[in-house]
Each structure stands twice: as C-alpha cells, then as structure tokens.
Design an enzyme around this catalytic site. Structure first.
Site, PDB file in Angstrom:
ATOM      1  N   ASP A  83      32.659  70.528  45.653  1.00 56.79           N
ATOM      2  CA  ASP A  83      33.724  69.585  45.301  1.00 56.79           C
ATOM      3  C   ASP A  83      33.048  68.389  44.643  1.00 56.79           C
ATOM      4  O   ASP A  83      32.367  67.605  45.308  1.00 56.79           O
ATOM      5  CB  ASP A  83      34.519  69.158  46.551  1.00 56.79           C
ATOM      6  CG  ASP A  83      35.788  68.403  46.154  1.00 56.79           C
ATOM      7  OD1 ASP A  83      35.886  67.997  44.983  1.00 56.79           O
ATOM      8  OD2 ASP A  83      36.662  68.227  47.017  1.00 56.79           O
ATOM      9  N   ILE A  85      34.227  65.588  43.299  1.00 56.22           N
ATOM     10  CA  ILE A  85      34.700  64.311  43.872  1.00 56.22           C
ATOM     11  C   ILE A  85      35.749  64.662  44.925  1.00 56.22           C
ATOM     12  O   ILE A  85      36.863  65.079  44.584  1.00 56.22           O
ATOM     13  CB  ILE A  85      35.368  63.367  42.846  1.00 56.22           C
ATOM     14  CG1 ILE A  85      34.504  63.143  41.608  1.00 56.22           C
ATOM     15  CG2 ILE A  85      35.708  62.029  43.501  1.00 56.22           C
ATOM     16  CD1 ILE A  85      35.170  62.242  40.534  1.00 56.22           C
ATOM     17  N   THR A  88      39.536  61.735  45.299  1.00 54.86           N
ATOM     18  CA  THR A  88      39.695  61.277  43.914  1.00 54.86           C
ATOM     19  C   THR A  88      40.540  60.012  43.809  1.00 54.86           C
ATOM     20  O   THR A  88      40.311  59.185  42.940  1.00 54.86           O
ATOM     21  CB  THR A  88      40.328  62.389  43.042  1.00 54.86           C
ATOM     22  OG1 THR A  88      41.352  63.023  43.795  1.00 54.86           O
ATOM     23  CG2 THR A  88      39.320  63.405  42.616  1.00 54.86           C
ATOM     24  N   ASP A 215      36.554  71.394  50.135  1.00 52.64           N
ATOM     25  CA  ASP A 215      36.621  70.101  50.836  1.00 52.64           C
ATOM     26  C   ASP A 215      35.855  70.148  52.156  1.00 52.64           C
ATOM     27  O   ASP A 215      35.366  69.122  52.634  1.00 52.64           O
ATOM     28  CB  ASP A 215      38.073  69.721  51.173  1.00 52.64           C
ATOM     29  CG  ASP A 215      38.947  69.504  49.950  1.00 52.64           C
ATOM     30  OD1 ASP A 215      38.444  68.961  48.963  1.00 52.64           O
ATOM     31  OD2 ASP A 215      40.133  69.882  49.990  1.00 52.64           O
TER      32      ASP A 215
END
Ligand code: LIP
Length: 266
Positions: A83, A85, A88, A215
């Site tokens: 991931d 970012i 975000t 995530d």
C-alpha cells in the site's frame, strides 16, 4: 527472510522520502477546490511504481499485489503486498498519520512486514518469529509489545470508517454499542498505523470493517510479533469483512463485544 525485510525497509524509506519531498505544497489549498484526490492518486501511483521498480531491480520474478493495481504474477514463491499510501485523506490534509506499507509473503505466508510513517520518522518492522521493532529516525530501536490483559472498560480502541454512506451509517450503529463499553475511541485514518499503534501499546485494540489485504498485511505481522492477535469474527482470518486486533486477553473481549453487534453487515 532477512533479505526480504532489508529490501522492504530500504524501499519503504525511499518511497516515504519521495512522498514527503514531492507532496505538492498547495495540496491543502487544492483540496478545497477542483479535484484534489487526483493529485493524491498521482502520488499514490508514483509511489507504488517506485516501490515495484525498486524491488524488481533486486528480485526480478517476484509477484506483486498493490493497492494502485500493480498486480503481477511471479515464479519465485515470493509475493509483495503493497500500500503506497495508507491514510490518503491524512496525506491530503497534511495530517501525520499516513504510511507506506510493504509485506513479503513466501508461499502464502507473510514473513516480513514494514510500515513506514515518514512524517513521524518511524519505521515499524517485523520478521516472522523474530519480534517486532520500531526504528526511529535518530537510529534508536525499540522492541514492540502490545498491552496485555486490558479490561474492556479501560481499553483505548482504534477504528476506522469506510467511504460509502451506507457502510458508515452501519459503522455508527456498531460504535453506539462499543463506545459506552470502552475507555475511548480513536480514529487515526490509517489501518496500517492503527495496527502498529496496537503493537506499540499506543492503543489497546483496533477493529474495522473494510481494510483490504494491502492495508493489513504488514501491520498484521507486526502486531502478531508484538504478542498481539489479529483476526476476523468467529475464528475467521482478518479481512475486509472484519478485522479485529488487540493484545492477549483483550482480543477475546473485543471480539465478544463486537460479534452480537453484527459489524459485518452494511
Ligand atoms: C484507509 C484505511 C483506513 C480507513 C480509511 C481508508 P486508504 O485506507 O487504512 O483504515 O478507515 O477510510 O480506507 O484509502 O487511505 O488507503
């Protein structure tokens, strides 16, 4: 495993520096105007490209799964879950809690995970069976341990909300059942950072409906290596349906609080 971890650390570091240095100065102004999310998407995509190219240069033939669509099959048994970012909206607003998350999976098992939180100068790492560590920018290192045996009413619980209105309405209902039973709730905005916070004892537990594989892949290993647990409801693995994480003792209590609230329903 150590080579994979080293590569993940150096790559997350480089991507984090790039994301700070190249973040447009007017992003905060832009977010009140036309379509700021495009700028963030561009940064997201650029970071994922950088990460994949850098790993590929050292390890051609590995597979990839990236949030920004960077999926590729491989032939080595190693798959990188990325991931670029996580968090975000925080990145867009200039809030510090966003992370670069990189996990290495070998034959279906996550063996190394790195979550870099560049604005805080923190890099969380874990290799399977070898503990979890927080590397600070000043070079100091600390081993991570989750808080153990925290009673529910004294537990500080992190959570997050999805993007769709329907899901959020349900998540608010679930929160009605949780908030009166715990010390307090935190919504930091990044599942990867939340899991690292559980590992570091900065919160006691975390739950969320919606986080994707990228995530939670690295943060999940970090929390386990810090002595904590991560899973879904009723013995299922952690997934977008439901992810629960906490230190020993609290994990079961949090699970049992959530289960009757039907948190997997939108
Ligand atoms: C974020 C998750 C977070 C969730 C946010 C968002 P993104 O991921 O990490 O836990 O609550 O709404 O989905 O979109 O920043 O990669």
């Amino acid at each position: 495993m150590h080579d994979l971890l080293e590569l993940a650390i150096s790559t997350a570091d480089v991507a984090g520096v790039m994301l700070i240095e190249k973040r447009p100065a007017d992003l905060r102004v832009a977010h009140t105007k036309s379509s700021p999310t495009d700028v963030v998407t561009e940064m997201d995509q650029a970071a994922e490209k950088l990460i994949i190219e850098r790993i590929r240069a050292s390890r051609p033939g590995d597979a990839f799964l990236g949030e920004e669509g960077g999926a590729a099959a491989g032939a080595t048994g190693v798959r990188w879950i990325i991931d670029p970012i996580d968090g975000t909206v925080n990145y867009l607003y200039g809030l510090p809690d966003w992370a670069v998350s990189i996990a290495a999976e070998v034959d279906g098992e996550i063996v190394a995970g790195v979550v870099a939180v560049p604005t805080r100068g923190e890099l969380y790492t874990a290799a399977r069976g070898e503990g979890a560590y927080l590397l600070h920018r000043d070079g100091s290192t600390e081993q991570l341990r989750c808080n153990a045996d925290v009673p529910l009413e004294r537990a500080l619980i992190a959570t997050g909300f999805g993007y769709s209105a329907q899901r959020r309405a349900r998540q608010a209902e679930v929160l009605l059942g949780v908030l009166p039973r715990v010390r307090d709730i935190r919504r930091a905005g990044s599942a990867a950072v939340d899991l690292c916070s559980v590992a570091a004892g900065r919160v006691d537990g975390y739950f969320e409906r919606g986080p994707q594989e990228w995530d939670i892949a690295a943060g999940g290993l970090i929390v386990q290596e810090a002595g904590g647990a991560i899973g879904g409801l009723h013995g299922k693995p952690a997934s977008a349906e439901m992810t629960i994480s906490a230190g020993p003792g609290l994990y079961e209590r949090l699970h049992d609080l959530l289960a009757p609230l039907n948190p997997e329903r939108d």
